[in-house]
Design an enzyme around this catalytic site. Structure first.
Site, PDB file in Angstrom:
ATOM      1  N   LYS A  13       0.832  -1.213   0.000  1.00 51.15           N
ATOM      2  CA  LYS A  13       0.000   0.000   0.000  1.00 51.15           C
ATOM      3  C   LYS A  13       0.864   1.260   0.000  1.00 51.15           C
ATOM      4  O   LYS A  13       0.615   2.187  -0.767  1.00 51.15           O
ATOM      5  CB  LYS A  13      -0.938   0.013   1.218  1.00 51.15           C
ATOM      6  CG  LYS A  13      -1.860  -1.191   1.298  1.00 51.15           C
ATOM      7  CD  LYS A  13      -2.820  -1.100   2.466  1.00 51.15           C
ATOM      8  CE  LYS A  13      -2.191  -1.118   3.845  1.00 51.15           C
ATOM      9  NZ  LYS A  13      -1.581  -2.406   4.219  1.00 51.15           N
ATOM     10  N   ARG A  88      -9.398  -0.046   9.404  1.00 49.25           N
ATOM     11  CA  ARG A  88      -8.959  -1.426   9.612  1.00 49.25           C
ATOM     12  C   ARG A  88     -10.028  -2.252  10.316  1.00 49.25           C
ATOM     13  O   ARG A  88      -9.821  -3.453  10.528  1.00 49.25           O
ATOM     14  CB  ARG A  88      -7.685  -1.438  10.456  1.00 49.25           C
ATOM     15  CG  ARG A  88      -6.384  -1.546   9.657  1.00 49.25           C
ATOM     16  CD  ARG A  88      -5.249  -1.376  10.639  1.00 49.25           C
ATOM     17  NE  ARG A  88      -4.018  -2.022  10.298  1.00 49.25           N
ATOM     18  CZ  ARG A  88      -2.955  -1.382   9.792  1.00 49.25           C
ATOM     19  NH1 ARG A  88      -3.031  -0.115   9.480  1.00 49.25           N
ATOM     20  NH2 ARG A  88      -1.826  -2.021   9.596  1.00 49.25           N
ATOM     21  N   ARG A 122      12.126  -6.596   4.651  1.00 50.28           N
ATOM     22  CA  ARG A 122      11.875  -5.190   4.312  1.00 50.28           C
ATOM     23  C   ARG A 122      12.818  -4.254   5.078  1.00 50.28           C
ATOM     24  O   ARG A 122      13.062  -4.430   6.262  1.00 50.28           O
ATOM     25  CB  ARG A 122      10.429  -4.832   4.666  1.00 50.28           C
ATOM     26  CG  ARG A 122      10.102  -3.361   4.512  1.00 50.28           C
ATOM     27  CD  ARG A 122       8.619  -3.127   4.438  1.00 50.28           C
ATOM     28  NE  ARG A 122       7.952  -3.131   5.732  1.00 50.28           N
ATOM     29  CZ  ARG A 122       6.668  -2.801   5.890  1.00 50.28           C
ATOM     30  NH1 ARG A 122       5.921  -2.486   4.846  1.00 50.28           N
ATOM     31  NH2 ARG A 122       6.116  -2.830   7.086  1.00 50.28           N
ATOM     32  N   ARG A 150      11.792  -2.042  10.519  1.00 53.51           N
ATOM     33  CA  ARG A 150      10.735  -1.671  11.461  1.00 53.51           C
ATOM     34  C   ARG A 150      10.690  -2.690  12.592  1.00 53.51           C
ATOM     35  O   ARG A 150      10.853  -3.889  12.366  1.00 53.51           O
ATOM     36  CB  ARG A 150       9.382  -1.635  10.728  1.00 53.51           C
ATOM     37  CG  ARG A 150       9.076  -0.284  10.160  1.00 53.51           C
ATOM     38  CD  ARG A 150       7.840  -0.289   9.334  1.00 53.51           C
ATOM     39  NE  ARG A 150       6.654  -0.876   9.989  1.00 53.51           N
ATOM     40  CZ  ARG A 150       5.432  -0.804   9.477  1.00 53.51           C
ATOM     41  NH1 ARG A 150       5.229  -0.189   8.323  1.00 53.51           N
ATOM     42  NH2 ARG A 150       4.412  -1.350  10.104  1.00 53.51           N
ATOM     43  N   ARG A 161       0.202  -9.773  12.915  1.00 55.54           N
ATOM     44  CA  ARG A 161      -0.433  -8.703  12.135  1.00 55.54           C
ATOM     45  C   ARG A 161      -1.310  -9.296  11.034  1.00 55.54           C
ATOM     46  O   ARG A 161      -2.384  -8.782  10.729  1.00 55.54           O
ATOM     47  CB  ARG A 161       0.640  -7.765  11.551  1.00 55.54           C
ATOM     48  CG  ARG A 161       1.289  -6.883  12.618  1.00 55.54           C
ATOM     49  CD  ARG A 161       2.644  -6.347  12.203  1.00 55.54           C
ATOM     50  NE  ARG A 161       2.588  -5.424  11.097  1.00 55.54           N
ATOM     51  CZ  ARG A 161       3.636  -5.160  10.305  1.00 55.54           C
ATOM     52  NH1 ARG A 161       4.795  -5.768  10.493  1.00 55.54           N
ATOM     53  NH2 ARG A 161       3.511  -4.304   9.338  1.00 55.54           N
TER      54      ARG A 161
END
Ligand code: AMP
Length: 205
Positions: A13, A88, A122, A150, A161
């Site tokens: 996203k 969400r 990532r 992160r 998640r």
């Protein structure tokens, strides 16, 4: 144009938002980024959100809703934006309906195992926010800035998640499909390929 970008964490996203911002001149509103900025500045909001973010859980609706309402209050009627990471939950989506009209919801679809692979490799640039792969680069390929991982991109938190996404956010697909707003995109492959699909879908809409 006012869009919602929907999809599991790591579906791309944020990366697609960068392309959309350039091509459609839409502001990018990422609730995760707002929380991370608050956390960096050690605000009460950031410190409260951290408890949930570290566990891969959702920050409670009332906190997120107030933050989004405050952010959207800064936009004039004719200004376009993309919401990335909000709503969400169905309660958040209903709340959003009460404060603004949404023109389309882009759903970025990626299988779970591809998500786990993406997120656990990532890296994000400290300088420009560019997202890249830790195994391919040790400096940002775009600006040469330092890369970081992160805190919530470790495998255990990623799996939490994803579970939260399936349990609480996936219901939004039906919510927006029923309103005729859902635009589903195959989000596997290179970011440029995915963006080509986004452009095609938006042009046909
Ligand atoms: P993201 O950068 O979108 O993956 O968001 C990182 C974390 O911020 C999430 O795992 C949640 O803990 C929190 N968060 C971001 N957006 C929301 C939201 N709309 N509702 C609840 N929590 C959120």
């Amino acid at each position: 144009m006012r869009l919602v970008l929907l999809g599991a964490p790591g579906a791309g996203k944020g990366t697609q938002a960068v392309f959309l911002k350039e091509h459609h001149n839409l502001a990018h509103i990422s609730t995760g980024d707002i929380f991370r900025r608050n956390l960096k500045d050690k605000t009460p909001l950031g410190l409260e959100a951290k408890k949930y973010m570290d566990a891969g859980q959702l920050v409670p609706d009332d906190i997120v809703m107030k933050m989004v309402a405050d952010t959207l209050a800064g936009f004039g009627a004719g200004e376009g934006f993309m919401l990335d990471g909000f709503p969400r939950t169905v309660a958040q989506a209903e709340f959003l309906e009460g404060i603004t009209k949404i023109d389309g919801v882009i759903l970025f679809a990626v299988p779970d195992e591809a998500i786990v692979k993406r997120l656990t490799s990532r890296a994000v640039c400290k300088e420009c926010g560019n997202v890249t792969n830790i195994h391919e680069h040790d400096k940002c390929p775009s600006c040469g800035g330092e890369l970081y991982r992160r805190d919530d991109d470790n495998e255990e938190t990623v799996r939490n998640r994803l579970k939260v996404f399936h349990d609480q956010t996936e219901a939004l697909e039906d919510f927006y499909r029923a309103k005729g707003l859902l635009l589903e995109i195959d989000a596997t492959g290179m970011p440029e390929e995915v963006f080509a699909r986004v452009v095609e879908t938006l042009n046909h809409d």
